[in-house]
Design a protein around this motif. Structure first.
Motif, PDB file in Angstrom:
ATOM      1  N   PRO A   1      37.018  34.809  43.396  1.00  0.00           N
ATOM      2  CA  PRO A   1      37.383  36.164  42.969  1.00  0.00           C
ATOM      3  C   PRO A   1      36.151  37.038  42.828  1.00  0.00           C
ATOM      4  CG  PRO A   1      37.482  34.649  41.115  1.00  0.00           C
ATOM      5  CD  PRO A   1      37.263  33.816  42.336  1.00  0.00           C
TER       6      PRO A   1
ATOM      7  N   GLY B   1      48.857  34.359  41.610  1.00  0.00           N
ATOM      8  CA  GLY B   1      47.493  34.505  42.098  1.00  0.00           C
ATOM      9  C   GLY B   1      47.328  35.734  42.976  1.00  0.00           C
ATOM     10  N   TRP B   2      48.312  35.987  43.811  1.00  0.00           N
ATOM     11  CA  TRP B   2      48.290  37.172  44.673  1.00  0.00           C
ATOM     12  C   TRP B   2      48.270  38.444  43.821  1.00  0.00           C
ATOM     13  CZ3 TRP B   2      48.819  38.130  50.088  1.00  0.00           C
ATOM     14  CH2 TRP B   2      49.212  39.427  50.432  1.00  0.00           C
TER      15      TRP B   2
ATOM     16  N   ALA C   1      48.383  29.121  42.454  1.00  0.00           N
ATOM     17  CA  ALA C   1      47.866  30.462  42.185  1.00  0.00           C
ATOM     18  C   ALA C   1      46.572  30.713  42.946  1.00  0.00           C
ATOM     19  CB  ALA C   1      47.648  30.645  40.682  1.00  0.00           C
ATOM     20  N   TYR C   2      45.743  29.692  43.062  1.00  0.00           N
ATOM     21  CA  TYR C   2      44.490  29.843  43.805  1.00  0.00           C
ATOM     22  C   TYR C   2      44.779  30.147  45.272  1.00  0.00           C
ATOM     23  CZ  TYR C   2      39.981  28.738  45.897  1.00  0.00           C
ATOM     24  OH  TYR C   2      38.810  28.806  46.609  1.00  0.00           O
TER      25      TYR C   2
ATOM     26  N   THR D   1      42.938  37.994  48.929  1.00  0.00           N
ATOM     27  CA  THR D   1      41.577  38.526  49.070  1.00  0.00           C
ATOM     28  C   THR D   1      40.861  38.096  50.338  1.00  0.00           C
ATOM     29  OG1 THR D   1      40.615  36.633  47.894  1.00  0.00           O
ATOM     30  CG2 THR D   1      41.345  38.515  46.562  1.00  0.00           C
TER      31      THR D   1
ATOM     32  N   SER E   1      41.185  36.354  36.282  1.00  0.00           N
ATOM     33  CA  SER E   1      41.393  35.026  36.872  1.00  0.00           C
ATOM     34  C   SER E   1      41.248  33.926  35.825  1.00  0.00           C
ATOM     35  CB  SER E   1      40.398  34.805  38.018  1.00  0.00           C
ATOM     36  OG  SER E   1      40.567  35.781  39.024  1.00  0.00           O
TER      37      SER E   1
ATOM     38  N   ALA F   1      37.400  40.846  39.124  1.00  0.00           N
ATOM     39  CA  ALA F   1      38.643  40.117  38.906  1.00  0.00           C
ATOM     40  C   ALA F   1      38.450  38.821  38.131  1.00  0.00           C
ATOM     41  CB  ALA F   1      39.302  39.800  40.252  1.00  0.00           C
TER      42      ALA F   1
ATOM     43  N   LEU G   1      46.990  39.157  41.096  1.00  0.00           N
ATOM     44  CA  LEU G   1      45.715  39.491  40.463  1.00  0.00           C
ATOM     45  C   LEU G   1      44.928  40.492  41.296  1.00  0.00           C
ATOM     46  CD1 LEU G   1      44.541  35.915  39.392  1.00  0.00           C
ATOM     47  CD2 LEU G   1      45.554  37.669  37.924  1.00  0.00           C
ATOM     48  N   HIS G   2      45.281  40.620  42.590  1.00  0.00           N
ATOM     49  CA  HIS G   2      44.467  41.421  43.497  1.00  0.00           C
ATOM     50  C   HIS G   2      45.253  42.471  44.277  1.00  0.00           C
ATOM     51  CE1 HIS G   2      41.511  38.228  42.795  1.00  0.00           C
ATOM     52  NE2 HIS G   2      42.476  37.371  43.084  1.00  0.00           N
TER      53      HIS G   2
ATOM     54  N   SER H   1      45.724  33.656  45.531  1.00  0.00           N
ATOM     55  CA  SER H   1      44.556  34.519  45.376  1.00  0.00           C
ATOM     56  C   SER H   1      43.766  34.614  46.678  1.00  0.00           C
ATOM     57  CB  SER H   1      43.663  33.987  44.246  1.00  0.00           C
ATOM     58  OG  SER H   1      42.497  34.751  44.111  1.00  0.00           O
TER      59      SER H   1
END
Length: 304
Positions: free
Chosen positions: A47, A170-171, A34-35, A42, A55, A51, A173-174, A38
């Motif tokens: 983050p 993770g993606w 997930a990181y 971004t 996160s 966010a 989230l943003h 993310s």
């Protein structure tokens, strides 16, 4: 000297058994994937303040909650093979420290908590992905579906959950999930499939005795190791092509990627000769080197 009441001692043992049930050493798999997703979304290592609450909630969902739900149903339905498996001799359900009713409560509670937190604190896309992962975890272990006993589908289920849905979480989230790079998803499938296949070799004898036709039972341990190595080599080769053709990000030199590719392949080949969870974790650490190198270039490239 302090003496604990036997009931207090047993409650503490059961609490620790529930923690062990969730396999905390597996949590970093979801977190790391997930990181990476993310950072891809971004182009930043951390983050944004806006966010950060989402996160942190995602860490709880992708760590203890999802693993508790998935592994509780797994341990329930793997009990016949676990009783024959020396590697699982200290499992809480095998020793009797936890009961099947305990595992049902754990599964239901963790499932409800994961979905509730995803919906209320993160967002609908993340919640939908969480629901799909939980469904795959149930289908992998529980009859009548029991993908674990359906060679090929067992590999696909794990590769989809960890190789695609975890980084996509993770993606999400943003950025919208529709923007996730298809090539990265394909590479995730190859890499996790390669890592999953040797795990079926670990328990092949116990699974065979319990009547579970896993990939290693159906195809044999040698073929599983060779298939895993083939997938790993293919993923490494595709990755080098992606780097040098500048498909995702352009850079003048990919020296570290070139030098590390043989290390990745050799490390995997050595690990799967006599696979263990610790050795496969070592392979993951080896992979972290080129992954970090790529993400550094990705971040330095700025907004895409």
């Amino acid at each position: 000297m302090v003496f604990r009441h036997p009931a207090t001692h047993r409650r503490a043992d059961r609490a620790w058994a529930l923690v062990r049930l969730t396999r905390p050493w597996f949590w970093p798999l979801g977190w790391a994937a997930a990181y990476a997703g993310s950072v891809l979304a971004t182009r930043d290592w951390l983050p944004t303040p806006a966010a950060l609450p989402r996160s942190l909630a995602a860490l709880v969902v992708l760590g203890p909650l999802v693993w508790a739900a998935v592994l509780a149903v797994n341990d329930r339905h793997d009990l016949p093979s676990d009783r024959r498996n020396p590697r699982k001799a200290t499992a809480p359900l095998v020793t009797g420290l936890l009961t099947e009713a305990d595992l049902v409560r754990c599964q239901v509670g963790a499932t409800v908590a994961a979905l509730a937190l995803a919906v209320t604190a993160i967002g609908p896309a993340f919640a939908l992905g969480t629901a799909v992962v939980l469904l795959l975890g149930w289908a992998y272990s529980a009859p009548p579906v029991r993908l674990k006993s359906r060679p090929g589908l067992d590999v696909a289920a794990n590769a989809l959950a960890v190789g695609v849905l975890a980084p996509l979480a993770g993606w999400s989230l943003h950025r919208p999930v529709t923007g996730y790079p298809v090539l990265v998803a394909a590479l995730g499938l190859l890499l996790v499939a390669a890592l999953y296949l040797p795990t079926t070799v670990l328990d092949a004898d116990a699974d065979r005795a319990a009547g579970d036709t896993t990939a290693a039972v159906r195809w044999g341990t040698r073929r599983c190791r060779r298939a895993g190595l083939t997938l790993w080599v293919a993923a490494t080769g595709v990755w080098l092509v992606v780097c040098h053709l500048g498909v995702l990000v352009r850079r003048d030199s990919w020296t570290l990627q070139d030098l590390w590719a043989p290390v990745l392949i050799l490390g995997y080949a050595v690990a799967v000769r006599r696979p263990s969870i610790a050795r496969l974790a070592g392979v993951c650490l080896l992979f972290a080197v080129p992954a970090a190198d790529f993400l550094t270039s990705w971040s330095a490239a700025g907004p895409g």
